[in-house]
Scaffold this motif. Structure first.
Motif, mmCIF file in Angstrom:
data_model
loop_
_atom_site.group_PDB
_atom_site.id
_atom_site.type_symbol
_atom_site.label_atom_id
_atom_site.label_comp_id
_atom_site.label_asym_id
_atom_site.label_seq_id
_atom_site.Cartn_x
_atom_site.Cartn_y
_atom_site.Cartn_z
ATOM 1 N N LYS A 103 0.830 -1.201 0.000
ATOM 2 C CA LYS A 103 0.000 0.000 0.000
ATOM 3 C C LYS A 103 0.867 1.255 0.000
ATOM 4 O O LYS A 103 1.925 1.290 0.616
ATOM 5 N N THR A 128 -6.993 -1.219 -5.339
ATOM 6 C CA THR A 128 -7.030 -2.226 -4.285
ATOM 7 C C THR A 128 -6.769 -3.623 -4.859
ATOM 8 O O THR A 128 -6.632 -3.800 -6.071
ATOM 9 N N ASP A 150 -11.701 -5.628 0.999
ATOM 10 C CA ASP A 150 -10.576 -4.696 0.858
ATOM 11 C C ASP A 150 -10.673 -3.511 1.825
ATOM 12 O O ASP A 150 -10.141 -2.437 1.550
ATOM 13 N N TRP A 185 -7.829 -1.165 2.809
ATOM 14 C CA TRP A 185 -7.334 -0.201 1.828
ATOM 15 C C TRP A 185 -7.913 1.199 2.044
ATOM 16 O O TRP A 185 -7.501 2.150 1.384
ATOM 17 N N LEU A 204 -11.377 6.325 0.174
ATOM 18 C CA LEU A 204 -11.290 5.278 -0.848
ATOM 19 C C LEU A 204 -12.274 5.635 -1.949
ATOM 20 O O LEU A 204 -13.486 5.635 -1.742
#
Length: 355
Positions: free
Chosen positions: A16, A29, A123, A126, A135
């Motif tokens: 990441k 992601t 995910d 993320w 996100l």
């Protein structure tokens, strides 16, 4: 109709990007959602798989006739570690309105939201947690039928991909400079301007390119018929505060019905700030600037949330807005909306959905 989601998850997780290095829309992601459509069979084959390239015929309809629509929304991490979605139902409703305009089969909105929640659960790590990050979620549909005839396709693919993002503009919440486009047009009533179609954004790139080359962050588009009425900015709806009243162009068939736009209007009304949706000539803005009643200008959109405008330039002149400073109402709207999105303020509108 009920659907089953097949899950084929990756065993190799990607590294990441640190929150402070996040740009916009460049990292994705580990997983994505996809679903296929076939005439006579309907939507089927719902999957969550590893994020990877897709196979597409060189003759796919989307490549030749632009049958493609998309949406943009965000997931936010709260201080308590929860994940919030902001009005996702409205995004899928608008996606279906775009589908109807481009002759794309409607999706099941409830299932689309369920699929998004499933993808987010997988995910969820993320979702960035630093202030101002989120996100970004991109649902989209493309025509995949390998056919060169000019007619609606018989095959489609619906996908959802996600990207951790920082600020959309390098300026952040600081006022941006906008160039008024007086040659090219973005859309006309009766066209596809009110749909979130890929072609709308392709046609806006030339104006944006010219604006960026001159040091401007965005283009302000005027109407395509008389070329004198304000419509929207490249990636945002636009608002003007004149003599205490907030004014935004009315939805007229060529302007995107922004979900952030609608949210801002609701917040303004809840604060008893006069707000009006109507046709507004650019000359009215110039006159307001000249007589000292133009107080604030700001754009709204999912990507940027709200962007104060500090400078407007056109062929015959320029306007310094509020001495290049963010206005009081603009700041209030930003604080209110982001406060709701990040769970810092009570959501009295019922807009957020907790994962």
């Amino acid at each position: 109709m009920t659907y089953e989601i097949i899950k084929e998850l990756t065993t190799t997780k990607k590294d990441k990007t640190p929150d402070h290095q996040l740009g916009f829309g460049k990292r994705f992601t580990d997983h994505m959602f996809s679903m296929d459509y076939e005439e006579g069979k309907g939507w089927h084959n719902a999957k969550i798989t590893e994020y990877k390239p897709i196979e597409l015929s060189p003759a796919a309809t989307v490549l030749h006739y632009g049958q493609a629509v998309f949406e943009g929304l965000k997931a936010y991490a709260t201080e308590a570690g929860e994940i919030l979605l902001f009005r996702p139902d409205q995004n899928f409703k608008r996606l279906n309105r775009s589908n109807e305009r481009l002759c794309i089969p409607a999706i099941d909105e409830e299932f689309a939201l369920y699929a998004l929640k499933e993808l987010l659960q997988i995910d969820r790590d993320w979702v960035p947690t630093s202030e101002g990050t989120s996100l970004y979620i991109r649902p989209f549909i493309i025509a995949t039928e390998p056919y060169l005839g000019v007619s609606p396709a018989k095959n489609y693919k619906f996908m959802i991909i996600m990207s951790p993002v920082g600020s959309y503009y390098a300026e952040g919440i600081n006022p941006i400079k906008i160039l008024v486009e007086q040659h090219y047009v973005r859309a006309v009533a009766g066209g596809t301007g009110e749909a979130k179609a890929g072609g709308n954004y392709a046609s806006s790139l030339k104006g944006s390119e010219l604006a960026n080359a001159q040091g401007y962050a965005q283009t302000l588009w005027l109407d395509g018929k008389e070329h004198q009425y304000v419509e929207e900015v490249g990636s945002m709806n636009i608002f003007f505060k004149i003599a205490g009243k907030v004014i935004t162009p009315a939805l007229n068939g060529s302007i995107l019905a922004g979900i952030t736009r609608d949210s801002m209007i609701n917040v303004l009304k809840s604060k008893n700030i006069p707000v009006e949706e109507r046709k507004i000539a650019f000359l009215e803005i110039v006159e307001a600037a000249n007589n000292g009643t133009l107080e604030e200008v700001f754009g709204t959109g999912t990507a940027a949330v709200i962007s104060p405008v500090g400078y407007l330039k056109w062929s015959d002149g320029a306007i310094d807005v509020n001495n290049g400073q963010i206005g009081e109402v603009t700041q209030m709207l930003y604080d209110t909306l982001t406060g709701i999105q990040y769970g810092k303020l009570e959501d009295t509108f019922g807009w957020t959905i907790k994962l």
